[in-house]
Design a protein around this motif. Structure first.
Motif, PDB file in Angstrom:
ATOM      1  N   ASP A 117       0.835  -1.200   0.000  1.00  0.00           N
ATOM      2  CA  ASP A 117       0.000   0.000   0.000  1.00  0.00           C
ATOM      3  C   ASP A 117       0.876   1.259   0.000  1.00  0.00           C
ATOM      4  OD1 ASP A 117      -2.359   1.515   0.149  1.00  0.00           O
ATOM      5  OD2 ASP A 117      -2.189   1.667   2.326  1.00  0.00           O
ATOM      6  N   GLY A 118       0.691   2.107  -0.996  1.00  0.00           N
ATOM      7  CA  GLY A 118       1.399   3.377  -1.069  1.00  0.00           C
ATOM      8  C   GLY A 118       2.621   3.398  -1.957  1.00  0.00           C
ATOM      9  N   VAL A 119       3.091   2.233  -2.386  1.00  0.00           N
ATOM     10  CA  VAL A 119       4.319   2.206  -3.198  1.00  0.00           C
ATOM     11  C   VAL A 119       4.029   2.611  -4.644  1.00  0.00           C
ATOM     12  CG1 VAL A 119       6.128   0.720  -4.156  1.00  0.00           C
ATOM     13  CG2 VAL A 119       5.525   0.560  -1.732  1.00  0.00           C
ATOM     14  N   ALA A 120       3.046   1.974  -5.257  1.00  0.00           N
ATOM     15  CA  ALA A 120       2.759   2.272  -6.666  1.00  0.00           C
ATOM     16  C   ALA A 120       2.375   3.732  -6.865  1.00  0.00           C
ATOM     17  CB  ALA A 120       1.636   1.364  -7.174  1.00  0.00           C
ATOM     18  N   GLU A 121       1.640   4.304  -5.907  1.00  0.00           N
ATOM     19  CA  GLU A 121       1.199   5.698  -6.040  1.00  0.00           C
ATOM     20  C   GLU A 121       2.366   6.679  -6.009  1.00  0.00           C
ATOM     21  OE1 GLU A 121      -1.969   3.641  -3.426  1.00  0.00           O
ATOM     22  OE2 GLU A 121       0.103   3.351  -4.074  1.00  0.00           O
ATOM     23  N   THR A 198       4.044  -3.147   5.521  1.00  0.00           N
ATOM     24  CA  THR A 198       2.581  -3.119   5.341  1.00  0.00           C
ATOM     25  C   THR A 198       2.100  -1.903   4.569  1.00  0.00           C
ATOM     26  OG1 THR A 198       2.298  -2.038   7.490  1.00  0.00           O
ATOM     27  CG2 THR A 198       2.209  -4.454   7.440  1.00  0.00           C
ATOM     28  N   ALA A 199       2.879  -0.803   4.605  1.00  0.00           N
ATOM     29  CA  ALA A 199       2.447   0.408   3.900  1.00  0.00           C
ATOM     30  C   ALA A 199       3.608   1.396   3.812  1.00  0.00           C
ATOM     31  CB  ALA A 199       1.268   1.066   4.598  1.00  0.00           C
ATOM     32  N   LEU A 200       3.495   2.264   2.832  1.00  0.00           N
ATOM     33  CA  LEU A 200       4.405   3.400   2.710  1.00  0.00           C
ATOM     34  C   LEU A 200       3.560   4.658   2.720  1.00  0.00           C
ATOM     35  CD1 LEU A 200       7.275   4.555   2.124  1.00  0.00           C
ATOM     36  CD2 LEU A 200       6.689   4.398  -0.309  1.00  0.00           C
ATOM     37  N   LEU A 209       8.013   3.918   6.326  1.00  0.00           N
ATOM     38  CA  LEU A 209       7.749   2.514   6.033  1.00  0.00           C
ATOM     39  C   LEU A 209       7.143   1.893   7.283  1.00  0.00           C
ATOM     40  CD1 LEU A 209      10.094   3.176   3.890  1.00  0.00           C
ATOM     41  CD2 LEU A 209      10.493   0.721   3.919  1.00  0.00           C
ATOM     42  N   HIS A 210       5.929   1.388   7.143  1.00  0.00           N
ATOM     43  CA  HIS A 210       5.236   0.772   8.257  1.00  0.00           C
ATOM     44  C   HIS A 210       5.461  -0.740   8.188  1.00  0.00           C
ATOM     45  CE1 HIS A 210       2.981   4.506   9.213  1.00  0.00           C
ATOM     46  NE2 HIS A 210       3.143   4.722   7.907  1.00  0.00           N
ATOM     47  N   LEU A 211       6.010  -1.306   9.261  1.00  0.00           N
ATOM     48  CA  LEU A 211       6.394  -2.707   9.282  1.00  0.00           C
ATOM     49  C   LEU A 211       5.353  -3.549  10.018  1.00  0.00           C
ATOM     50  CD1 LEU A 211      10.193  -2.233  10.053  1.00  0.00           C
ATOM     51  CD2 LEU A 211       9.041  -2.320   7.824  1.00  0.00           C
ATOM     52  N   ALA A 212       5.376  -4.844   9.735  1.00  0.00           N
ATOM     53  CA  ALA A 212       4.356  -5.747  10.270  1.00  0.00           C
ATOM     54  C   ALA A 212       4.393  -5.858  11.790  1.00  0.00           C
ATOM     55  CB  ALA A 212       4.504  -7.125   9.635  1.00  0.00           C
ATOM     56  N   ASP A 213       5.544  -5.569  12.398  1.00  0.00           N
ATOM     57  CA  ASP A 213       5.630  -5.654  13.859  1.00  0.00           C
ATOM     58  C   ASP A 213       5.144  -4.382  14.544  1.00  0.00           C
ATOM     59  OD1 ASP A 213       7.637  -3.866  13.315  1.00  0.00           O
ATOM     60  OD2 ASP A 213       9.262  -5.061  14.178  1.00  0.00           O
ATOM     61  N   GLY A 214       4.607  -3.434  13.753  1.00  0.00           N
ATOM     62  CA  GLY A 214       4.066  -2.209  14.312  1.00  0.00           C
ATOM     63  C   GLY A 214       5.037  -1.051  14.364  1.00  0.00           C
ATOM     64  N   THR A 215       6.285  -1.281  14.034  1.00  0.00           N
ATOM     65  CA  THR A 215       7.268  -0.197  14.047  1.00  0.00           C
ATOM     66  C   THR A 215       7.224   0.582  12.728  1.00  0.00           C
ATOM     67  OG1 THR A 215       9.024  -1.654  13.207  1.00  0.00           O
ATOM     68  CG2 THR A 215       8.781  -1.460  15.604  1.00  0.00           C
ATOM     69  N   THR A 216       7.807   1.763  12.749  1.00  0.00           N
ATOM     70  CA  THR A 216       7.843   2.637  11.573  1.00  0.00           C
ATOM     71  C   THR A 216       9.285   3.062  11.329  1.00  0.00           C
ATOM     72  OG1 THR A 216       5.626   3.473  12.012  1.00  0.00           O
ATOM     73  CG2 THR A 216       7.005   4.789  10.558  1.00  0.00           C
TER      74      THR A 216
END
Length: 310
Positions: A117-121, A198-200, A209-216
């Motif tokens: 989510d957010g990479v292609a855009e 999970t998202a940019l 960069l939002h990571l699966a463990d909840g960190t950014t």
């Protein structure tokens, strides 16, 4: 019957059309829409046009082609192409068909960024694929490289060598990188993050960069050498050989393995090269080279005693 139909009107196709127009060859240029680099703010490493907006460059090319009455431009797409040298048929989306003695494929490739989510855009604006095109603007900044294949990850080593000492690699999950590459990353102090992304979010110079463990992870720039595919199926339809990485195989004359069919731009490469180039200046040069040899082939074939190239 056209002398040449050019499929694709990016830098390669427009440049080829200009060459053929100046040689008074009856040419049909099919413009199927925006090129691969249309999201970018500017092109680079094109002498006299550094930072020039990509679409403005194409608009300039269209205006210049208006000087050559033998060049016709159609704003449409090609559905199919078939035939053989001196008798090719191209079918357009509206059902119209056109015939040509030669074809030039300049349809380019399509980037397919990872489905995060957010990479292609952001691709082309704050997520970049080419250090030659965008490394200068990223110098001294914090960079994340998305990749898990060797070539994708070695991009991080290159960026660390040329532009910044703050690079991390996000593999977006497990990887199978060979030990020499891992050793290089370690020696260059490039951390490897295996947590899925999970998202940019954010914008250039303020990305997260939002990571699966909840960190950014805060970064200013992201590089991602995304997978690519051919933008159009005409090369395969015509039976042209594709190299293992999907590029159309061409020789030194920009000819494919199908007589009468040439290819220019980032859809094609010489088999001796390890990778294709995505530079606008290179695509422009490819279009000129392909058109010159197409012209020479048409000329020599039309002589009272036909000659072959070279």
């Amino acid at each position: 019957m056209y002398d040449v139909i050019i499929i694709g009107a990016g830098s390669a196709g427009l440049s080829a059309a200009q060459v053929l127009g100046r040689q008074q060859r009856r040419t049909l240029l099919i413009d199927g829409g925006p090129p691969r680099n249309h999201p970018a703010d500017g092109i680079h490493m094109y002498l006299s046009r550094d930072g020039f907006p990509p679409l403005r460059l194409l608009e300039t090319g269209h205006r210049e082609l208006a000087a050559y009455p033998s060049v016709e431009i159609r704003q449409t797409r090609v559905e199919a192409a078939h035939g053989s040298i001196d008798d090719f048929t191209v079918t357009l989306t509206d059902g119209a068909t056109h015939h040509a003695r030669r074809l030039l494929l300049a349809t380019g490739q399509v980037d397919e960024p990872w489905p995060i989510d957010g990479v292609a855009e952001r691709f082309g604006r704050s997520v970049f694929h080419c250090p030659f095109c965008h490394g200068w603007e990223a110098r001294g900044k914090s960079i994340a490289v998305l990749g898990r294949e060797p070539a994708q990850v070695m991009l991080a080593a290159y960026l660390a060598d040329r532009y910044t000492n703050d690079v991390v690699v996000a593999t977006h999950g497990p990887h199978q990188l060979p030990e020499p590459i891992l050793d290089n990353l370690k020696a260059l102090n490039i951390p490897l993050i295996e947590q899925p992304v999970t998202a940019l979010t954010g914008d250039l110079d303020a990305l997260q960069l939002h990571l699966a463990d909840g960190t950014t992870l805060d970064r200013q720039v992201v590089f991602h050498r995304a997978p690519t595919r051919q933008h159009a199926p005409m090369a395969a339809q015509l039976g042209a050989e594709l190299l293992p990485d999907g590029y159309v195989r061409v020789d030194e004359f920009a000819q494919t393995t199908v007589p009468g069919v040439s290819a220019a731009g980032d859809l094609a490469r010489l088999p001796a090269l390890p990778d294709g180039l995505t530079l606008v200046s290179q695509a422009t040069a490819d279009g000129v080279r392909a058109a010159v040899w197409l012209e020479q082939g048409l000329f020599r074939a039309g002589l009272p005693v036909p000659l072959l190239i070279p």
